[in-house]
Design a protein around this motif. Structure first.
Motif, mmCIF file in Angstrom:
data_model
loop_
_atom_site.group_PDB
_atom_site.id
_atom_site.type_symbol
_atom_site.label_atom_id
_atom_site.label_comp_id
_atom_site.label_asym_id
_atom_site.label_seq_id
_atom_site.Cartn_x
_atom_site.Cartn_y
_atom_site.Cartn_z
ATOM 1 N N TYR A 502 0.700 -1.190 -0.156
ATOM 2 C CA TYR A 502 -0.007 -0.054 0.110
ATOM 3 C C TYR A 502 0.997 0.995 0.229
ATOM 4 N N VAL A 506 -2.964 5.308 2.586
ATOM 5 C CA VAL A 506 -3.573 4.328 3.463
ATOM 6 C C VAL A 506 -3.494 4.792 4.977
ATOM 7 N N VAL A 538 -10.006 -5.287 -0.115
ATOM 8 C CA VAL A 538 -9.966 -3.699 -0.644
ATOM 9 C C VAL A 538 -11.035 -2.739 -0.626
ATOM 10 N N THR A 559 -3.514 3.924 -2.488
ATOM 11 C CA THR A 559 -3.250 2.633 -3.282
ATOM 12 C C THR A 559 -2.921 1.692 -2.336
ATOM 13 N N LEU A 560 -3.580 0.413 -2.711
ATOM 14 C CA LEU A 560 -3.285 -0.789 -1.955
ATOM 15 C C LEU A 560 -3.674 -1.967 -2.846
#
Length: 566
Positions: A502, A506, A538, A559-560
Motif C-alpha cells: 500500500y 492508507v 480492498v 493505493t493498495l
C-alpha cells in the motif's frame, strides 16, 4: 554615628591640601576607578582603596535604586546582603559609624559607610583624601551607570533587530509558499519555536476554500462560532486579562495563553491561539507585538495563496487534465493476471485528477503462469508532475524487466533490478523528485517471495494463525541517490496467508482532528475481513478509511494491493 559629611564643596580644597603621598594615592585611585566601566569592579576598587588607606575593616557601599539605598558591595560586615536596603540607623547597628554620601548630599548617588579606623579617628589628611576619592567615585559611578544603560539599550535594540530579521525571514518563507496548508504549518512552527510552547491552534478561512485547521493540544470549535467570536477581537490579547468575554467563553482558552486574530484590511480571516509557555513564563507586550507582526505577514500570504488557487482554477484547462487523467488511467493494469493458488486485487484512488501512486503486476518470464513482479510505488509530490514521474517509473520497470540477461528468479537479481531502476530515475528526473517503491517477486507455484522495499511503507503479511509480519525497508527511495544499494528480503506465503502492499495514503489518511488512520486500524481491518476475497478486503479498507476521515478531504493518493494465498 558621625554626621553625614558633604563632599561637594570641600573636595577641591581637600585635593589642594593633600601631601605628596596623598596625591600619589589619589592618582592611583583615579587609574583604578577609570580602569573599568563595570560598576561592581569600580566599587571593589573604591573599597580596597579605603580599607588600605584608612585601615578600616568594615566597609559597605550602597547605590540609590528606586528611592532608597541598596547594598552593592560590603566587606567585613556580617548579615548585610547585596541588594538589601541600607539605612543610616541600621548601619550604625552594624558598627558602620561613618556615613559619607557619594555625590550631592541632598540627592546622593550612593553612600560609603565605614567602621572606625584601627588606629583611632580619621586624620585630617585621610579625611581630605576620602572626600577627593568620593568626588572621583561620583563621576565613575555616573559613567558606569551610563554604560550599563547603553548596554541595556543596545541589547534591546539587538533583540528588536533579531525579531525584525525573524519577521523578514518568515515573510520571505511565506512568500515562497503557494499553499495555505504550508503557510499554516510554517506559521505554527515559527510561533511554537519562538514562544517555546507545546499547545497551539490555528484556523484560517475564505469563502469557497476549505478551511485551514491546525491543532496541537488545543481543540477549536466550529468555524461559524470562531467567526462570530472574532468580531470582538481586533488585536492580540492575553487570555487572563484583555480577552473579550465572548471570545473567552467561545474558545475556552487556557489561562496564560495569548490569542491573535488573523486580519486583512477588511475582515478577520482566522485566529491563532498560543498556549501557556513552558516554565510558566508570561507573554510580554513585546511577544504580542512580535506575534502580531508575523501573523500580519501570514494574513497576506493566506490571501495570496487563496487568490492564486482561484486564478489557477479559472485558468486550468479541464480538457487537458482529462486527457492526462485518461493517459494515466491507461498506465494501470486493465486487469490483474490470474495466478495459480492466488487471489489478487488492487485499487488506486487519487486525491486529484491525476496522481503519483502506481501499482503494477508484470510477468518476469514469458510463461504467464510463472513468477510475477508485484509493484506499489508512491511518487514524491502531487498532481501532474507526480503523474509524469509515475509514467517514467512504469516505463523504466517494464523496459528493465525486458532487458536481455536479467532473470529475476535468481536470488540476487531483484536488488539488481532496483539498482538499475534507481540509476535510470536519478539520471532522468530532477534531484528533488523520487519514489518510494515496494518490489516483490512472487512465485505462485510455491508462495516464495523475494522483495526490495525502497523506503516504502512496511509490507504486511497476515498469517493464517493471526500473527503479523512486517516487511521493512531494505534500501533508499528510488531516484534519490545515484549509487544507492538495495538488499533483498525473503518471505514465504503459506495457504491462508495474506499480503498487503500500500501507499502512505492508507495509513496517513486523517480525520478533521488530524488523527491518522494508522497501522493498527489497517491490520484490524485485515483481520476482520480476512475471509473475504481480496477485492472485498480492498473495498472494506477504503470504506473504513472514508468512515474514519469523515468530512476531512483526501490529501494523498491511496493505493493498495491485497494478495491471498489460497
Amino acid at each position: 554615628m558621625a554626621d553625614p559629611i558633604s563632599n561637594t564643596a570641600a573636595a577641591p580644597a581637600a585635593r589642594a591640601n593633600l601631601s605628596l603621598s596623598g596625591m600619589q594615592a589619589l592618582l592611583d585611585s583615579v587609574r583604578l576607578l577609570n580602569a573599568s566601566l563595570n560598576l561592581q569592579d569600580l566599587l571593589s576598587h573604591l573599597i580596597r582603596t579605603v580599607m588600605g588607606r584608612l585601615l578600616v575593616t568594615r566597609v559597605a557601599v550602597a547605590i540609590a535604586e528606586q528611592g532608597e539605598m541598596r547594598v552593592a558591595l560590603a566587606r567585613g560586615v556580617a548579615g548585610l546582603a547585596t541588594g538589601s536596603p541600607l539605612r543610616q540607623s541600621e548601619a550604625a547597628e552594624k558598627k558602620l559609624e561613618l556615613w559619607y554620601p557619594i555625590g550631592p548630599p541632598e540627592h546622593p548617588l550612593g553612600v560609603l559607610a565605614l567602621g572606625k579606623p584601627a588606629l583611632g579617628a580619621i586624620t585630617p589628611e585621610q579625611h581630605q583624601l576620602l572626600l577627593a576619592l568620593l568626588e572621583l567615585a561620583e563621576t565613575a559611578v555616573l559613567n558606569a551607570r551610563a554604560h550599563e544603560e547603553t548596554v541595556r539599550i543596545n541589547r534591546v535594540l539587538d533583540q528588536n533587530v533579531q525579531e525584525l530579521h525573524a519577521v523578514l525571514d518568515l515573510a520571505r518563507g511565506l512568500a515562497s509558499k503557494l499553499d495555505a496548508e504550508e503557510i499554516a504549518h510554517l506559521l505554527a512552527l515559527t510561533l511554537a519555536g519562538r514562544y517555546t510552547i507545546r499547545k497551539h491552534a490555528l484556523a484560517a478561512w475564505r469563502a469557497g476554500h476549505a478551511p485551514v485547521i491546525r491543532q496541537r493540544g488545543i481543540r477549536l470549535c466550529d468555524a461559524a462560532a470562531l467567526q462570530a467570536a472574532l468580531s470582538e477581537l481586533t488585536e492580540p490579547a492575553y487570555a487572563s486579562e484583555n480577552l473579550p468575554g465572548a471570545v473567552r467563553d467561545t474558545l475556552a482558552v487556557e489561562p496564560g495563553s495569548a490569542v491573535f486574530p488573523i486580519r486583512t484590511s477588511e475582515e478577520a480571516i482566522g485566529i491563532v491561539i498560543c498556549g501557556p509557555r513552558l516554565a510558566g513564563a508570561p507573554y510580554a507586550p513585546s511577544d504580542l507585538a512580535f506575534g502580531a507582526g508575523l501573523i500580519a505577514q501570514a494574513a497576506v500570504a493566506f490571501e495570496n495563496a487563496w487568490r492564486l488557487e482561484e486564478i489557477v482554477a479559472q485558468k486550468q484547462i479541464e480538457q487537458e487534465l482529462s486527457i492526462a487523467a485518461g493517459i494515466q488511467e491507461s498506465l494501470f493494469p486493465a486487469s490483474l493476471p490470474a495466478l495459480g493458488a492466488t487471489d489478487l486485487a488492487a485499487r488506486n484512488r487519487q486525491a486529484r485528477q491525476v496522481g503519483g501512486d502506481y501499482y503494477d503486476v508484470l510477468p518476469i518470464e514469458r510463461d504467464a503462469s510463472g513468477p510475477h513482479l508485484l509493484c506499489v510505488a508512491d511518487i514524491s509530490g502531487k498532481g501532474l508532475p507526480a503523474a509524469l514521474l509515475m509514467s517514467t517509473i512504469q516505463a523504466t520497470l517494464r523496459a528493465t524487466i525486458g532487458a536481455p540477461g536479467l532473470s529475476i528468479r535468481q536470488n540476487d537479481t531483484l536488488s539488481a533490478l532496483a539498482t538499475r531502476v534507481n540509476a535510470l530515475l536519478h539520471a532522468s528526473t530532477p534531484s528533488n523528485k523520487f519514489a518510494t517503491a515496494f518490489l516483490l517477486s512472487y512465485d505462485p507455484a510455491t508462495g516464495g517471495c523475494t522483495y526490495v522495499n525502497g523506503g516504502h511503507n512496511d509490507g504486511i503479511v497476515l498469517r493464517g494463525d493471526g500473527s503479523v509480519t512486517l516487511l521493512e525497508a531494505t534500501g533508499m527511495p528510488l531516484g534519490l541517490f545515484a549509487r544507492a544499494a538495495y538488499e533483498e528480503g525473503r518471505v514465504e506465503l503459506s495457504p491462508g496467508d495474506l499480503l498487503m502492499l500500500y501507499s502512505d495514503g492508507v495509513t496517513e489518511a486523517d480525520d478533521i482532528h488530524e488523527e491518522e488512520f494508522g497501522m493498527d486500524r489497517v491490520i484490524g481491518v485485515l483481520r476482520e475481513h480476512r475471509e473475504q476475497p481480496s477485492a472485498g478486503i480492498v473495498d472494506q479498507m477504503l470504506r473504513r478509511i472514508d468512515e474514519f476521515a469523515g468530512a476531512a478531504p483526501q490529501h494523498d493518493d491511496i493505493t493498495l494491493m491485497v494478495l491471498k494465498r489460497m
